[in-house]
Motif scaffolding. Sequence first.
Motif, PDB file in Angstrom:
ATOM      1  N   MET A   1       0.810  -1.217   0.000  1.00 24.00           N
ATOM      2  CA  MET A   1       0.000   0.000   0.000  1.00 24.00           C
ATOM      3  C   MET A   1       0.846   1.270   0.000  1.00 24.00           C
ATOM      4  SD  MET A   1      -3.115  -1.084   2.537  1.00 24.00           S
ATOM      5  CE  MET A   1      -3.936   0.502   2.313  1.00 24.00           C
ATOM      6  N   GLN A   2       2.154   1.106   0.193  1.00 24.20           N
ATOM      7  CA  GLN A   2       3.090   2.236   0.153  1.00 24.20           C
ATOM      8  C   GLN A   2       2.689   3.353   1.128  1.00 24.20           C
ATOM      9  OE1 GLN A   2       3.216   3.098  -4.149  1.00 24.20           O
ATOM     10  NE2 GLN A   2       5.086   1.878  -4.261  1.00 24.20           N
ATOM     11  N   VAL A   3       2.390   2.934   2.357  1.00 22.81           N
ATOM     12  CA  VAL A   3       2.083   3.933   3.380  1.00 22.81           C
ATOM     13  C   VAL A   3       3.363   4.667   3.771  1.00 22.81           C
ATOM     14  CG1 VAL A   3       0.147   2.559   4.235  1.00 22.81           C
ATOM     15  CG2 VAL A   3       2.385   2.349   5.340  1.00 22.81           C
ATOM     16  N   GLU A   4       3.202   5.845   4.333  1.00 26.00           N
ATOM     17  CA  GLU A   4       4.354   6.645   4.765  1.00 26.00           C
ATOM     18  C   GLU A   4       4.538   6.634   6.275  1.00 26.00           C
ATOM     19  OE1 GLU A   4       4.761  10.533   2.516  1.00 26.00           O
ATOM     20  OE2 GLU A   4       2.698   9.955   1.988  1.00 26.00           O
ATOM     21  N   ARG A   5       3.517   6.143   6.997  1.00 25.97           N
ATOM     22  CA  ARG A   5       3.571   6.146   8.463  1.00 25.97           C
ATOM     23  C   ARG A   5       2.943   4.867   9.000  1.00 25.97           C
ATOM     24  NH1 ARG A   5       2.663  10.829   6.367  1.00 25.97           N
ATOM     25  NH2 ARG A   5       3.943  12.613   7.021  1.00 25.97           N
ATOM     26  N   ILE A   6       3.532   4.356  10.063  1.00 22.63           N
ATOM     27  CA  ILE A   6       2.944   3.239  10.785  1.00 22.63           C
ATOM     28  C   ILE A   6       2.692   3.698  12.215  1.00 22.63           C
ATOM     29  CG2 ILE A   6       3.344   0.915  11.695  1.00 22.63           C
ATOM     30  CD1 ILE A   6       4.980   0.394   9.125  1.00 22.63           C
ATOM     31  N   PHE A   7       1.449   3.524  12.653  1.00 26.35           N
ATOM     32  CA  PHE A   7       1.048   3.889  14.009  1.00 26.35           C
ATOM     33  C   PHE A   7       0.909   2.592  14.811  1.00 26.35           C
ATOM     34  CE2 PHE A   7      -0.605   7.152  11.137  1.00 26.35           C
ATOM     35  CZ  PHE A   7      -0.183   8.322  11.743  1.00 26.35           C
ATOM     36  N   PHE A   8       1.795   2.397  15.774  1.00 23.27           N
ATOM     37  CA  PHE A   8       1.847   1.151  16.536  1.00 23.27           C
ATOM     38  C   PHE A   8       0.917   1.203  17.751  1.00 23.27           C
ATOM     39  CE2 PHE A   8       5.907   1.340  14.358  1.00 23.27           C
ATOM     40  CZ  PHE A   8       6.135   0.028  13.973  1.00 23.27           C
ATOM     41  N   GLY A   9       0.436   0.026  18.157  1.00 24.13           N
ATOM     42  CA  GLY A   9      -0.235  -0.063  19.447  1.00 24.13           C
ATOM     43  C   GLY A   9       0.755   0.172  20.581  1.00 24.13           C
ATOM     44  N   HIS A  10       1.962  -0.359  20.408  1.00 26.00           N
ATOM     45  CA  HIS A  10       3.078  -0.170  21.341  1.00 26.00           C
ATOM     46  C   HIS A  10       4.266   0.337  20.535  1.00 26.00           C
ATOM     47  CE1 HIS A  10       0.947  -3.026  24.079  1.00 26.00           C
ATOM     48  NE2 HIS A  10       0.817  -3.771  23.019  1.00 26.00           N
ATOM     49  N   PHE A  11       4.692   1.479  20.479  1.00 26.88           N
ATOM     50  CA  PHE A  11       4.073   2.705  20.950  1.00 26.88           C
ATOM     51  C   PHE A  11       4.467   3.778  19.961  1.00 26.88           C
ATOM     52  CE2 PHE A  11       4.574   6.789  23.096  1.00 26.88           C
ATOM     53  CZ  PHE A  11       3.356   6.953  23.724  1.00 26.88           C
ATOM     54  N   GLY A  12       3.527   4.532  19.480  1.00 24.36           N
ATOM     55  CA  GLY A  12       3.829   5.722  18.695  1.00 24.36           C
ATOM     56  C   GLY A  12       3.942   5.466  17.200  1.00 24.36           C
ATOM     57  N   MET A  13       4.383   6.499  16.511  1.00 27.59           N
ATOM     58  CA  MET A  13       4.434   6.510  15.047  1.00 27.59           C
ATOM     59  C   MET A  13       5.859   6.338  14.557  1.00 27.59           C
ATOM     60  SD  MET A  13       3.351   9.691  12.530  1.00 27.59           S
ATOM     61  CE  MET A  13       4.787  10.694  12.984  1.00 27.59           C
ATOM     62  N   SER A  14       6.001   5.661  13.426  1.00 27.67           N
ATOM     63  CA  SER A  14       7.290   5.582  12.742  1.00 27.67           C
ATOM     64  C   SER A  14       7.099   5.962  11.280  1.00 27.67           C
ATOM     65  CB  SER A  14       7.881   4.173  12.827  1.00 27.67           C
ATOM     66  OG  SER A  14       9.072   4.087  12.056  1.00 27.67           O
ATOM     67  N   THR A  15       8.039   6.739  10.771  1.00 25.42           N
ATOM     68  CA  THR A  15       8.029   7.067   9.337  1.00 25.42           C
ATOM     69  C   THR A  15       9.079   6.257   8.575  1.00 25.42           C
ATOM     70  OG1 THR A  15       9.531   8.929   9.747  1.00 25.42           O
ATOM     71  CG2 THR A  15       7.171   9.416   9.693  1.00 25.42           C
ATOM     72  N   GLU A  16       9.873   5.462   9.268  1.00 26.87           N
ATOM     73  CA  GLU A  16      10.889   4.634   8.602  1.00 26.87           C
ATOM     74  C   GLU A  16      10.281   3.267   8.283  1.00 26.87           C
ATOM     75  OE1 GLU A  16      14.311   4.507  11.187  1.00 26.87           O
ATOM     76  OE2 GLU A  16      13.229   3.403  12.740  1.00 26.87           O
ATOM     77  N   VAL A  17       9.288   3.302   7.397  1.00 28.73           N
ATOM     78  CA  VAL A  17       8.471   2.113   7.182  1.00 28.73           C
ATOM     79  C   VAL A  17       9.287   0.954   6.601  1.00 28.73           C
ATOM     80  CG1 VAL A  17       6.307   3.386   7.027  1.00 28.73           C
ATOM     81  CG2 VAL A  17       7.656   3.013   4.964  1.00 28.73           C
ATOM     82  N   GLU A  18      10.232   1.238   5.727  1.00 32.25           N
ATOM     83  CA  GLU A  18      11.022   0.153   5.136  1.00 32.25           C
ATOM     84  C   GLU A  18      11.872  -0.546   6.192  1.00 32.25           C
ATOM     85  OE1 GLU A  18      10.659  -1.148   2.213  1.00 32.25           O
ATOM     86  OE2 GLU A  18       9.169   0.346   1.637  1.00 32.25           O
ATOM     87  N   GLU A  19      12.333   0.194   7.199  1.00 34.85           N
ATOM     88  CA  GLU A  19      13.093  -0.409   8.289  1.00 34.85           C
ATOM     89  C   GLU A  19      12.186  -1.309   9.140  1.00 34.85           C
ATOM     90  OE1 GLU A  19      16.377  -1.303  10.816  1.00 34.85           O
ATOM     91  OE2 GLU A  19      16.147  -0.701   8.725  1.00 34.85           O
ATOM     92  N   VAL A  20      10.940  -0.889   9.321  1.00 36.51           N
ATOM     93  CA  VAL A  20       9.977  -1.737  10.026  1.00 36.51           C
ATOM     94  C   VAL A  20       9.826  -3.059   9.286  1.00 36.51           C
ATOM     95  CG1 VAL A  20       7.579  -1.990  10.779  1.00 36.51           C
ATOM     96  CG2 VAL A  20       8.722   0.223  10.994  1.00 36.51           C
TER      97      VAL A  20
END
Length: 316
Positions: free
Chosen positions: A222-241
Amino acid sequence: MEKRQPIDLGHGIQLIDGFDLGLENRTGTYVMQEEELTLIETSASPSVPHILAGLSALGLDPADVKYVIVTHIHLDHAGGAGLLLQEHCPQAKVVVHPKGARHLVDPSRLIMGARAVYGDKFDQFFEPIIPVPEQRVLIKGHEETLQIGPSRVLRFFDSPGHAYHHCSIYDPVSNGMFTGDTLGVQYSQLKADGVSLYLPSTSPNQFDPEAMLHSLAMVQEMQVERIFFGHFGMSTEVEEVYRQLTMWIPRFVQIAEAVAASGDLESSEVSRQLLAMVASYLKDQGIAADHPEFGILRSDLEICAMGLVDYLQKKQ
């Protein structure tokens, strides 16, 4: 009660720290200040006072909340929903995956499962657990939508791997995905040291590595730019995730399989080896073994080990 100002994540999204288990940066509630005031995740009931304080700091009235969305019905994500609705959010409906709805209405099996994991700490961490009235449950299946503002239409995606009853929620305004536990845990306390750590959440009793990797691939496509985790917070380094989860998931399973092959599949030995592997990885990143984040890492990996043992026992 510890107080902390909500974190502004941009795009009309605020994050309230729920201090799950009494810990900072453990779980959070996302607030979308739209025409239909919406919360995503509640954590457990002891987090409700923190949610109320956060809403107050934002100048928001909990009575105006229209939707409380939960990614899945594990108590550290949805345990506070019943209390919020009963005492503070008279207009709200709880939005949930089709397979999770009945457990909100009757949480008895959830309670039994969590007691098995948390033992005598259960009451401290989770009580009270209040059923959600059936008429206040709104089910959203795969690719169904929910409009909460004039230009904000959330889209729901079935995303098993951590649990069968798990959905992830796509927000077009931020081009972000709320992934609950399907894409694991972000250990945000390590960010101050310049280290990113994303580990899978393999807790009992529905962990499925193939399904988890399939859900990951769906989000990645889906090529999202942000991942919002339940634990904890947002990450913009989606490829690293994606990179880390793809690396860690099979390694977690391999450790459990190796322990099983030794003839004595004990979760304590699985968790010991998981911790040693993660500690070695962090040592290479310059993180010492006495870093405060190891307290929660140790606890998380004990629960992950229980889920890995359960997965292998069912597989056998």
